[in-house]
Design an enzyme around this catalytic site. Structure first.
Site, PDB file in Angstrom:
ATOM      1  N   CYS A 148       0.835  -1.201   0.000  1.00 22.08           N
ATOM      2  CA  CYS A 148       0.000   0.000   0.000  1.00 22.08           C
ATOM      3  C   CYS A 148       0.871   1.253   0.000  1.00 22.08           C
ATOM      4  O   CYS A 148       1.803   1.358   0.806  1.00 22.08           O
ATOM      5  CB  CYS A 148      -0.908  -0.018   1.229  1.00 22.08           C
ATOM      6  SG  CYS A 148      -1.851   1.512   1.439  1.00 22.08           S
ATOM      7  N   HIS A 176       1.673  -8.210  13.728  1.00 23.51           N
ATOM      8  CA  HIS A 176       0.970  -7.932  12.471  1.00 23.51           C
ATOM      9  C   HIS A 176       1.969  -7.761  11.328  1.00 23.51           C
ATOM     10  O   HIS A 176       3.044  -7.189  11.504  1.00 23.51           O
ATOM     11  CB  HIS A 176       0.131  -6.662  12.638  1.00 23.51           C
ATOM     12  CG  HIS A 176      -0.843  -6.426  11.530  1.00 23.51           C
ATOM     13  ND1 HIS A 176      -0.465  -5.892  10.312  1.00 23.51           N
ATOM     14  CD2 HIS A 176      -2.182  -6.612  11.462  1.00 23.51           C
ATOM     15  CE1 HIS A 176      -1.542  -5.774   9.536  1.00 23.51           C
ATOM     16  NE2 HIS A 176      -2.591  -6.215  10.214  1.00 23.51           N
ATOM     17  N   GLU A 178       2.062  -5.805   8.773  1.00 23.11           N
ATOM     18  CA  GLU A 178       2.456  -4.433   8.462  1.00 23.11           C
ATOM     19  C   GLU A 178       3.440  -3.884   9.485  1.00 23.11           C
ATOM     20  O   GLU A 178       4.425  -3.229   9.128  1.00 23.11           O
ATOM     21  CB  GLU A 178       1.228  -3.525   8.374  1.00 23.11           C
ATOM     22  CG  GLU A 178       1.594  -2.095   7.987  1.00 23.11           C
ATOM     23  CD  GLU A 178       0.430  -1.137   8.073  1.00 23.11           C
ATOM     24  OE1 GLU A 178       0.664   0.041   8.408  1.00 23.11           O
ATOM     25  OE2 GLU A 178      -0.721  -1.546   7.794  1.00 23.11           O
ATOM     26  N   THR A 244      -0.915   1.500   9.851  1.00 25.86           N
ATOM     27  CA  THR A 244      -1.938   2.391   9.292  1.00 25.86           C
ATOM     28  C   THR A 244      -3.361   1.985   9.631  1.00 25.86           C
ATOM     29  O   THR A 244      -4.283   2.783   9.451  1.00 25.86           O
ATOM     30  CB  THR A 244      -1.809   2.468   7.763  1.00 25.86           C
ATOM     31  OG1 THR A 244      -1.968   1.155   7.198  1.00 25.86           O
ATOM     32  CG2 THR A 244      -0.459   3.039   7.361  1.00 25.86           C
ATOM     33  N   CYS A 285      -3.321   7.041   7.949  1.00 29.09           N
ATOM     34  CA  CYS A 285      -3.900   6.656   6.657  1.00 29.09           C
ATOM     35  C   CYS A 285      -5.263   7.318   6.468  1.00 29.09           C
ATOM     36  O   CYS A 285      -6.117   7.280   7.354  1.00 29.09           O
ATOM     37  CB  CYS A 285      -4.041   5.135   6.618  1.00 29.09           C
ATOM     38  SG  CYS A 285      -5.062   4.507   5.280  1.00 29.09           S
ATOM     39  N   SER A 314      -8.620  -8.966  10.506  1.00 26.84           N
ATOM     40  CA  SER A 314      -8.438  -7.629   9.950  1.00 26.84           C
ATOM     41  C   SER A 314      -8.352  -6.605  11.071  1.00 26.84           C
ATOM     42  O   SER A 314      -9.300  -6.405  11.830  1.00 26.84           O
ATOM     43  CB  SER A 314      -9.604  -7.274   9.016  1.00 26.84           C
ATOM     44  OG  SER A 314      -9.609  -5.895   8.715  1.00 26.84           O
ATOM     45  N   SER A 315      -7.222  -5.925  11.165  1.00 19.34           N
ATOM     46  CA  SER A 315      -7.019  -4.942  12.227  1.00 19.34           C
ATOM     47  C   SER A 315      -7.983  -3.774  12.109  1.00 19.34           C
ATOM     48  O   SER A 315      -8.623  -3.380  13.086  1.00 19.34           O
ATOM     49  CB  SER A 315      -5.570  -4.430  12.186  1.00 19.34           C
ATOM     50  OG  SER A 315      -5.369  -3.413  13.145  1.00 19.34           O
ATOM     51  N   SER A 376     -10.972  -4.064   3.729  1.00 17.68           N
ATOM     52  CA  SER A 376     -10.635  -5.182   2.841  1.00 17.68           C
ATOM     53  C   SER A 376     -11.869  -6.031   2.504  1.00 17.68           C
ATOM     54  O   SER A 376     -11.736  -7.125   1.965  1.00 17.68           O
ATOM     55  CB  SER A 376      -9.553  -6.066   3.485  1.00 17.68           C
ATOM     56  OG  SER A 376      -9.934  -6.472   4.788  1.00 17.68           O
TER      57      SER A 376
END
Length: 408
Positions: A148, A176, A178, A244, A285, A314-315, A376
């Protein structure tokens, strides 16, 4: 903003039309009030912003383009491209294989890869160590890179302030994908430590002020600091960046708190503050912020319960659930299949990290439901959830009529 080519299976005429109507009426995105669809017996309050963000659409386009343009190649993903079970299942059905799970555990050995294999980097990005591993195997880690752009923006900001002599505090979930990637990139330019929440930020402050001995730091933050990190000197100048998909308000609260700790500890005023604390507000973000602000606006209204749709890992979706749970009963589901019937729903409990079955829609004259989803989650899944719920009611108008009424 760029328009992406998204497979039809993820699109929805209904949800797409709602988004387009709201976009045309609010081009500057200043109106965060929810969309209301009233069907008589049931009314939906839909968050102003939800679903695929720029980074997810970019990743989906690159992944499917890679599949279509390389019919004779073996195609691998480092791990889940995004945290959505429908998208990942479809990629697997097309022959894509995952090299690692979401925690970084190896599923396929590196030695099984060949130089002509296509390896897709997920939207979360990846670590420098994995990039180097791919290069050693003569595989270009940037050729099929879906990282991203807003994640890369965080990396760039961390590099900039690191080069100015600041250490980096990453607000994120240590395990995580990311955060692991951001930590890897950040530590190349600056001493780096990860804090998961405000409690850990408060613990970190005790080392900034010298209230705790530095030896204890290595216990409290085991696995969350870069090699050679010295809390005695590396916490004298810091900047905060984030994963983010964290709650923007939490990141800002942590940054504000650590800034105040610096001001008090070093007795700073005005321009002196920047000597010890870097301004990094611009790493938040836009999509995470928009979705969260839309949820706050949604929660200003009254409803019987909320339904939040998205991947359980999904965070960004989990944070929307947390916000909704503060006000009303909330059901976190992956898809319409979790709605067993009008009276029962199978949903995810964030606190026990298990699926549970609960009573769903009570019998009453009118039911009001809040509906949103993570960044997502495909529009098609949102539509399916809405249609399944509508099937339990004798509605006063067709869904297309209700949507077009938004134009009035």
């Amino acid at each position: 903003m760029k328009s992406f080519v998204i497979p039809e299976i993820y699109k929805s005429n209904v949800i797409g039309r709602i988004k387009e109507i709201r976009r045309l009426k609010d081009r500057l995105k200043k109106d965060f009030s929810p969309t209301e669809l009233d069907f008589g017996a049931v009314r939906f309050l839909i968050a102003r912003h939800f679903g695929f963000c720029y980074g997810v659409e970019n990743a989906v386009e690159i992944a499917y383009k890679t599949i279509n343009e390389n019919p004779d190649k073996r195609i691998f993903l480092l791990s889940e491209m995004i945290h959505n079970p429908d998208v990942n299942a479809d990629l697997l059905s097309q022959g894509v294989r995952f090299l690692m799970d979401t925690k970084g555990n190896q599923l396929i050995d590196w030695s099984d890869l060949q130089p002509d294999d296509a390896v897709i980097v997920p939207a979360f990005g990846t670590t420098l160590e994995i990039q180097q591993q791919l290069e050693q195997l003569q595989i270009d880690p940037y050729r099929y890179d879906t990282t991203c752009p807003f994640v890369e923006k965080v990396w760039n900001r961390a590099q900039q302030i690191g080069e100015r002599g600041y250490s980096i505090v990453v607000h994120g979930k240590p395990g995580h994908e990311e955060t692991r990637a951001t930590f890897s990139h950040s530590k190349e330019n600056a001493p780096t430590v990860v804090v998961n929440n405000m409690a850990e930020a408060c613990q970190l402050a005790l080392y900034i002020t010298g209230a705790l001995p530095k030896d204890q730091f290595y216990v409290d933050f085991a696995g969350q600091y870069s090699q050679g990190f010295d809390p005695d000197k590396d916490l004298a100048r810091i900047g905060v960046v984030n994963q983010t998909t964290m709650l923007a308000s939490d990141t800002q609260a942590i940054a504000d708190y650590l800034k105040q700790v610096m001001i008090t500890h070093y007795q700073l005023q005005g321009p002196e503050i920047e000597k010890h604390f870097a301004n990094t507000r611009d790493t938040l973000c836009y999509a995470t912020n928009d979705n969260q602000e839309a949820t706050y606006a949604l929660l200003q209204h009254e409803a019987d319960f909320a339904v939040v749709v998205g991947g359980y890992n999904s965070s960004n979706t989990s944070h929307l659930v947390e916000l909704c749970e503060e006000k009303l009963p909330t059901f976190f589901i992956q898809s319409q299949d979790k709605i067993l019937d009008k009276n029962l729903i199978r949903h995810y409990n964030l606190h026990t990290r298990t699926e549970v079955t609960s009573p769903f829609i009570e019998e009453k004259e009118k039911t009001t439901i809040m509906l949103t989803c993570g960044a997502s989650c495909p529009d098609a899944v949102m539509e399916s959830v809405m249609l399944k719920i509508l099937s339990f009611f004798n509605i006063s108008k067709e869904i297309t009529q209700a949507v077009e009424a938004l134009n009035q």
